[in-house]
Design a protein around this motif. Sequence first.
Motif, short mmCIF file in Angstrom:
data_model
loop_
_atom_site.label_atom_id
_atom_site.label_comp_id
_atom_site.label_asym_id
_atom_site.label_seq_id
_atom_site.Cartn_x
_atom_site.Cartn_y
_atom_site.Cartn_z
N PHE A 11 24.92 32.63 45.35
CA PHE A 11 24.13 32.28 43.99
C PHE A 11 24.71 33.51 43.12
CE2 PHE A 11 20.90 33.96 41.32
CZ PHE A 11 20.52 32.83 40.45
N ASN A 12 25.19 32.88 42.06
CA ASN A 12 25.99 33.93 40.96
C ASN A 12 24.97 34.59 40.05
OD1 ASN A 12 25.58 32.01 39.15
ND2 ASN A 12 27.86 31.57 38.82
N GLY A 13 23.67 34.51 39.92
CA GLY A 13 22.86 34.73 39.11
C GLY A 13 22.33 33.80 38.18
N LEU A 14 23.17 32.55 37.85
CA LEU A 14 22.71 31.71 37.27
C LEU A 14 22.61 30.27 38.02
CD1 LEU A 14 25.58 31.94 34.40
CD2 LEU A 14 23.03 32.41 34.24
N HIS A 15 23.40 30.17 38.88
CA HIS A 15 23.16 28.76 39.90
C HIS A 15 23.76 28.96 41.10
CE1 HIS A 15 27.26 27.87 38.33
NE2 HIS A 15 26.76 28.30 37.15
N PHE A 16 23.62 28.08 42.00
CA PHE A 16 24.41 28.33 43.35
C PHE A 16 25.70 27.40 42.97
CE2 PHE A 16 20.00 28.01 45.13
CZ PHE A 16 20.14 29.37 46.08
N LEU A 17 26.72 28.18 43.55
CA LEU A 17 28.09 27.49 43.48
C LEU A 17 28.42 26.39 44.66
CD1 LEU A 17 30.21 31.02 42.96
CD2 LEU A 17 29.02 29.29 41.35
N GLU A 18 29.22 25.84 44.29
CA GLU A 18 29.63 24.84 45.54
C GLU A 18 29.82 25.49 46.62
OE1 GLU A 18 33.04 22.62 44.35
OE2 GLU A 18 32.20 21.74 42.80
N LYS A 19 29.61 24.92 48.00
CA LYS A 19 29.68 25.58 49.16
C LYS A 19 31.16 25.74 49.66
CE LYS A 19 25.36 23.71 51.24
NZ LYS A 19 24.76 23.03 52.53
N GLY A 20 31.60 26.57 50.68
CA GLY A 20 32.89 26.83 51.01
C GLY A 20 33.53 28.03 49.80
N GLN A 21 32.96 28.62 49.05
CA GLN A 21 33.28 29.71 48.38
C GLN A 21 33.55 31.08 48.98
OE1 GLN A 21 34.62 28.76 45.02
NE2 GLN A 21 34.50 26.73 46.31
N VAL A 22 34.41 31.96 48.49
CA VAL A 22 34.69 33.12 49.28
C VAL A 22 34.54 34.10 48.05
CG1 VAL A 22 36.31 34.59 50.31
CG2 VAL A 22 35.95 32.53 51.25
N LEU A 23 33.58 35.19 48.27
CA LEU A 23 33.60 36.26 47.25
C LEU A 23 34.32 37.33 47.64
CD1 LEU A 23 31.91 37.73 44.84
CD2 LEU A 23 30.36 38.43 46.62
N ILE A 24 35.42 37.90 46.85
CA ILE A 24 36.14 39.01 47.08
C ILE A 24 35.71 40.23 46.08
CG2 ILE A 24 38.70 39.83 46.88
CD1 ILE A 24 39.49 36.82 47.02
N CYS A 25 35.35 41.45 46.85
CA CYS A 25 35.04 42.47 46.02
C CYS A 25 35.78 43.92 46.74
CB CYS A 25 33.52 42.79 45.72
SG CYS A 25 32.68 42.88 47.50
N THR A 26 35.70 44.82 46.01
CA THR A 26 36.13 46.18 46.60
C THR A 26 34.96 46.69 47.48
OG1 THR A 26 35.13 47.40 44.80
CG2 THR A 26 37.24 46.76 44.24
N GLU A 27 35.49 47.79 48.16
CA GLU A 27 34.55 48.45 49.17
C GLU A 27 33.27 48.83 48.53
OE1 GLU A 27 34.54 48.63 52.53
OE2 GLU A 27 36.46 48.22 52.96
N GLU A 28 33.52 49.41 47.16
CA GLU A 28 32.44 49.85 46.33
C GLU A 28 31.76 48.78 45.92
OE1 GLU A 28 35.64 50.59 45.91
OE2 GLU A 28 35.31 52.46 47.49
N GLY A 29 32.01 47.41 45.79
CA GLY A 29 31.32 46.29 45.23
C GLY A 29 31.55 45.93 43.85
N SER A 30 32.79 46.15 43.45
CA SER A 30 33.31 45.46 42.09
C SER A 30 34.02 44.36 42.49
CB SER A 30 34.40 46.46 41.32
OG SER A 30 33.67 47.73 41.10
#
Length: 385
Positions: A11-30
């Motif tokens: 959930f990106n804050g507006l809506h649910f994304l399609e299934k099968g997506q990968v979120l990439i972020c830094t160790e600090e959360g950026s």
Amino acid sequence: MYRKFKPSRIFNGLHFLEKGQVLICTEEGSIEDIIPESEGGDGIEQLDGILSPGFINCHCHIELSHMRGRIPEHTGLVDFVQWVMKSRAATTEEKLPAMQAAIKELYDSGTVAVGDICNTADSLALKIDSPLRWHNFMEVTGFIDSAAEKRVNDAWQLAAHFQSTQPGQVSLSPHAPYSVSKTMFGLLNEQLAGKITSIHNQETRDEDALYQNKSGRFLELYDNFGIDISGFSPTGKSSFQSWFPYLDQPITVLSVHNSCSSPADIVFAKDEIDTRGQQLYFCLCPNANLFIENKLPPVEMLQASGFPLVIGTDSYASNRQLNMMEEINCIRHNFPQISLETILSWATRNGAKALGMDDQYGTIEPGKKPGIVLISPEMQAQRLI
């Protein structure tokens, strides 16, 4: 180093994304990117649940944390206010660990930012270098016109103390229509242009009765505390329709609770706000409303109004917990026709916009550091980053 998360849903804050997506972020959360799993490569962490931006708690009273369990449930607002006024005093040794526990619960359960009501500097030391971001609302009370100027000046002094010690967002906040005089509203209106303010609104029908015909149980409260309201004249209108015109500058207004708001109040708000450069948000604190009055706000009506909704927890004095997921679950349970996607947007994107923190919080998108929360299939939340 990057972390890669593949949850059941994002959930990106507006809506649910399609299934099968990968979120990439830094160790600090950026946030770096959101990509299909097929492009994610190695090291993807598989998660069972929903990934969401961190929650924005738009209404809290950290300095009342020591009052947890002190006030019985379902007293009604007038008795609740009297309980708070009579029993909020405590030593630093009582207050400090209670506030520390409250902040820990907020953090662990996924809250990243808080709109916090302050009457004292009790919470200030804990907010310096806090892992949470704060908008500190300096609350102003006084139903007697002659005291208005001093009360407002005292609040500005407290605000300056917060600002000098903990640079960040600070503004003044009228407590409630039954505790703020017309003169005080006028002073605040002049001084809050371009700022954010918060007000407790229509938690009980007694508030409307006070303004409509000077009746109801608030007369008992004034009598018990020796407050002379002989100079107060009822408007013949609802509480909301009485106080909202007093704040006509370009202000962002968080109207909190709204348990007894009516369709006529919504029509009135739309007519008024069309002539102002204002933003009006309705803030829901459902578990506190059940705790105090055993009544929920008209959430469907507020949603249909077109005004944005946000969510808060209120305090330990009026709630068993400060976990935003419990507020979300309460709304889902009592208003099942409202989608989880919609309610999550109230707790994330809308809250960040209401507190002027959407530069960093509220949505998962590259460049932001919104906090990452995992919501389990059992609808419990925990902070990942």
